[in-house]
Structures are given as C-alpha cells and as structure tokens.
Design a protein around this motif. Structure first.
Motif, short mmCIF file in Angstrom:
data_model
loop_
_atom_site.label_atom_id
_atom_site.label_comp_id
_atom_site.label_asym_id
_atom_site.label_seq_id
_atom_site.Cartn_x
_atom_site.Cartn_y
_atom_site.Cartn_z
N ASP B 10 -8.09 3.62 -53.02
CA ASP B 10 -9.21 3.67 -52.08
C ASP B 10 -10.31 2.66 -52.42
O ASP B 10 -10.92 2.08 -51.54
CB ASP B 10 -9.84 5.07 -52.07
CG ASP B 10 -9.02 6.03 -51.22
OD1 ASP B 10 -8.11 5.57 -50.51
OD2 ASP B 10 -9.30 7.24 -51.27
N ASP B 12 -10.17 -0.24 -53.48
CA ASP B 12 -9.88 -1.63 -53.09
C ASP B 12 -9.69 -1.76 -51.58
O ASP B 12 -9.51 -2.88 -51.07
CB ASP B 12 -8.60 -2.10 -53.79
CG ASP B 12 -8.75 -2.16 -55.30
OD1 ASP B 12 -9.89 -2.35 -55.77
OD2 ASP B 12 -7.73 -2.02 -56.00
N SER B 13 -9.74 -0.63 -50.89
CA SER B 13 -9.36 -0.61 -49.48
C SER B 13 -10.28 -1.45 -48.59
O SER B 13 -9.81 -2.24 -47.77
CB SER B 13 -9.34 0.85 -49.02
OG SER B 13 -9.21 0.93 -47.65
N ASN B 14 -11.57 -1.30 -48.76
CA ASN B 14 -12.50 -2.04 -47.90
C ASN B 14 -12.43 -3.54 -48.14
O ASN B 14 -12.46 -4.34 -47.20
CB ASN B 14 -13.94 -1.56 -48.10
CG ASN B 14 -14.16 -0.19 -47.48
OD1 ASN B 14 -13.38 0.24 -46.63
ND2 ASN B 14 -15.20 0.50 -47.93
N SER B 17 -9.28 -4.81 -46.51
CA SER B 17 -9.49 -4.88 -45.04
C SER B 17 -10.21 -6.15 -44.66
O SER B 17 -9.80 -6.87 -43.74
CB SER B 17 -10.34 -3.69 -44.56
OG SER B 17 -9.59 -2.52 -44.49
N LYS B 29 -4.96 0.89 -40.75
CA LYS B 29 -5.23 1.60 -41.99
C LYS B 29 -5.06 3.08 -41.73
O LYS B 29 -5.71 3.64 -40.86
CB LYS B 29 -6.68 1.29 -42.41
CG LYS B 29 -6.97 1.48 -43.85
CD LYS B 29 -8.17 0.67 -44.31
CE LYS B 29 -9.48 1.18 -43.74
NZ LYS B 29 -10.64 0.52 -44.39
N ASN B 41 -5.41 7.19 -52.11
CA ASN B 41 -4.89 5.91 -51.69
C ASN B 41 -4.98 5.74 -50.18
O ASN B 41 -5.16 6.70 -49.45
CB ASN B 41 -3.46 5.72 -52.19
CG ASN B 41 -2.59 6.90 -51.80
OD1 ASN B 41 -2.55 7.31 -50.65
ND2 ASN B 41 -1.89 7.46 -52.76
N THR B 42 -4.91 4.51 -49.77
CA THR B 42 -4.95 4.16 -48.35
C THR B 42 -3.69 3.36 -48.05
O THR B 42 -3.28 2.54 -48.87
CB THR B 42 -6.17 3.28 -48.05
OG1 THR B 42 -7.36 3.98 -48.46
CG2 THR B 42 -6.27 2.97 -46.57
N THR B 43 -3.08 3.62 -46.92
CA THR B 43 -1.87 2.90 -46.55
C THR B 43 -2.17 1.90 -45.43
O THR B 43 -2.72 2.28 -44.40
CB THR B 43 -0.79 3.89 -46.08
OG1 THR B 43 -0.55 4.84 -47.12
CG2 THR B 43 0.51 3.16 -45.77
N PHE B 44 -1.85 0.66 -45.69
CA PHE B 44 -2.02 -0.40 -44.69
C PHE B 44 -0.67 -0.69 -44.03
O PHE B 44 0.33 -0.84 -44.73
CB PHE B 44 -2.52 -1.69 -45.35
CG PHE B 44 -3.97 -1.66 -45.73
CD1 PHE B 44 -4.39 -0.95 -46.85
CD2 PHE B 44 -4.93 -2.33 -44.98
CE1 PHE B 44 -5.73 -0.92 -47.20
CE2 PHE B 44 -6.27 -2.29 -45.33
CZ PHE B 44 -6.67 -1.59 -46.44
N CYS B 64 -6.01 -6.17 -54.95
CA CYS B 64 -5.64 -4.81 -55.34
C CYS B 64 -4.90 -4.71 -56.67
O CYS B 64 -4.60 -3.59 -57.11
CB CYS B 64 -4.74 -4.19 -54.27
SG CYS B 64 -5.47 -4.22 -52.63
#
Ligand code: NI
Ligand code: NI
Ligand code: NI
Lengths: 109, 109, 109
Positions: B10, B12-14, B17, B29, B41-44, B64
């Motif tokens: 999470d 590193d998510s922004n 993006s 996302k 975590n976030t899935t792209f 990331c």
C-alpha cells in the motif's frame, strides 16, 4: 508457467495458505473486506511451473472443497429456553472457484 | 496486448499510480482492506501493448522494489526513558509480485 | 474457454450480478472496500465458453457503461437557504474496464 487464480471462502484461507507454503508454492493473497465485516472470500494468485499445476489444484480442492457442516444453534435469545430443543442444522461451507491461465512472465521485485 | 497484474504494498501504491499515469499507462487499481485496517496490498491491472511491457515492468520495479529501511523506535511508553538509547532497526518494506498475461480483448465501456 | 475480468463501479455491481445470473453466466465477485467506506469498484471474474464472450461483454456494457447523470444538490448547510437556487449538475457515473483472457482450466470445487 501458469497463473492459478483461486477464490476461496475466508474460513479456508489460512489453512490453504499453510498448505501451499508447506508444498513450496508461492502465493499472493489479495485482501478483501470479508475479514471483519462478514464472511467473504480471499483470492489467491499462485504462479507455478506447468508440471506442478495438478498438485496445486489438489491442494486447493483438499482444503477448500464445498462440504456440509452440522451446526447446532444455541438457545434463542428471549425465547422459552425450557422448551427449546437444539438440533443440528446442515449448512454448506467452503468451495473454491479456480482459473488456470497461461503466463508469459513472472517477477518478484 | 498484455495484462500486467502487479500486487504491491500500500505504501508504494500512490507513487506507482502517479508514475504509470505520467508514462501514459492505463491502470485499474483494486481496492483492498489494507488501507485503513493494517498495511496491506493493492493490485494493479495494467492493459498495455506488447511493446511497452518492459517499460511498465521497469516502472513497477523502480517504485516498488523491496528495500531495507532504517526505523528508529521512539522511547518506550512506561519504560525508563533516562536509560533508553534508541538505535535504528532495519526493516524490509515494499516489494511487488508481477504477472504478465496474454490478453485477447481489452475494453473501456 | 475465456476468463473475463471486469472492474465496475459499486453502484452497477448488483445490477450486473443479476443480469449475469439471468443469462446463466457464472461470475465470482471479489469483495472490495468500496462498499461502505466510499464509492469503490467491484471486480467480476467470469469464466465462459468462447462462443458466449460477446454476449457477456454486451451485458457488461448495457449495465455499466459510463454515462452522465444529473444530480440536484440539496440546500447548502449553514448557507443562506432563501437565496439558494439549486440547479442540476452533470456528473459521470459508471464505466467498466474489461479484459478477456485465454484460460486453460476452470474448476468449481
Ligand atoms: Ni502434502
Ligand atoms: Ni520516466
Ligand atoms: Ni437479455
């Protein structure tokens, strides 16, 4: 290589994680709201060599297959507890939806 | 065309993006519970032409990749603050699991 | 067989579920945080025979396509309600990002 996407019930998620680790599969588990709001599902992304796909599917089946479970309800709140005779009710739990996809690259950064 | 599935931390998510947008990648996302409950975590999902796959992977790696971070703990609550000598502890943060898949169709409705 | 991954807005999610069931598609809906925290998205995983891919795409388009919606704001809190003339504002709602992937195996355990 193949990507296995497996959507399983939350209640089977930890057991499946442990079984995959035990057999040296690398799995990524996607978070879902299910954990604290209501019973939900967890999605596993498993990257594996072609030759180990069947083994992974067997592990998923062994740990997540839909099955009937006997649940004995507790005495109803506010009801007449003296005349309440609890008897077990059968409910279906578990189950998994699984996709096996071809994959061109797999990376861990 | 290819579909890149990237599961990142999470934190590193922004940044990821923003970097994808800057390089004209279209990313979807997926929400996860991680955001407010605990670090998750976030899935792209990134649909891209074959020729730009390497560039996308480089961007994911740049933003990331797993790395060690020095964290200096604060003085322990209720402890003897006079004798507490804080020293930095190394923790691993970040990291990404990435799959590149062949794709037959891509639509934005 | 194909796997259709469709990311749709939460507000269209129930309608799409119903339409897919009505046309005998098996869909797995991934939970997301969107539901109660803020408007989010829902990811559908739909396994289908090649011959029915176009039908599934049409159903997704019919139920989720981006469209403008007129929203009339309510009187502003704490403002001068006498002089407030509400007029409708156009906002875009809906929309779907859809990937069609080749699939080698599909299982329901
Ligand atoms: Ni074993
Ligand atoms: Ni650049
Ligand atoms: Ni119809």
């Amino acid at each position: 290589m193949k990507l296995i996407i497996a959507v399983v019930q939350d209640q089977d998620s930890n057991r499946l994680s442990a079984a995959l680790v035990e057999h040296n599969f690398r799995a990524t588990k996607l978070a879902s709201t299910g954990g604290f709001l209501k019973s939900g599902n967890t999605t596993f992304l498993i990257g594996t060599d072609d030759i180990r796909v069947d083994k992974a599917l067997q592990i998923i089946k062994d740990n997540c297959q839909a099955r009937d479970q006997l649940v004995t309800p507790v005495s109803p709140m506010g009801g007449n507890a003296d005349s309440f005779v609890p008897y077990p009710v059968e409910v279906e739990v578990g189950g998994a939806t699984v996709f096996v996809l071809p994959i061109e690259q797999f990376h861990n950064f």
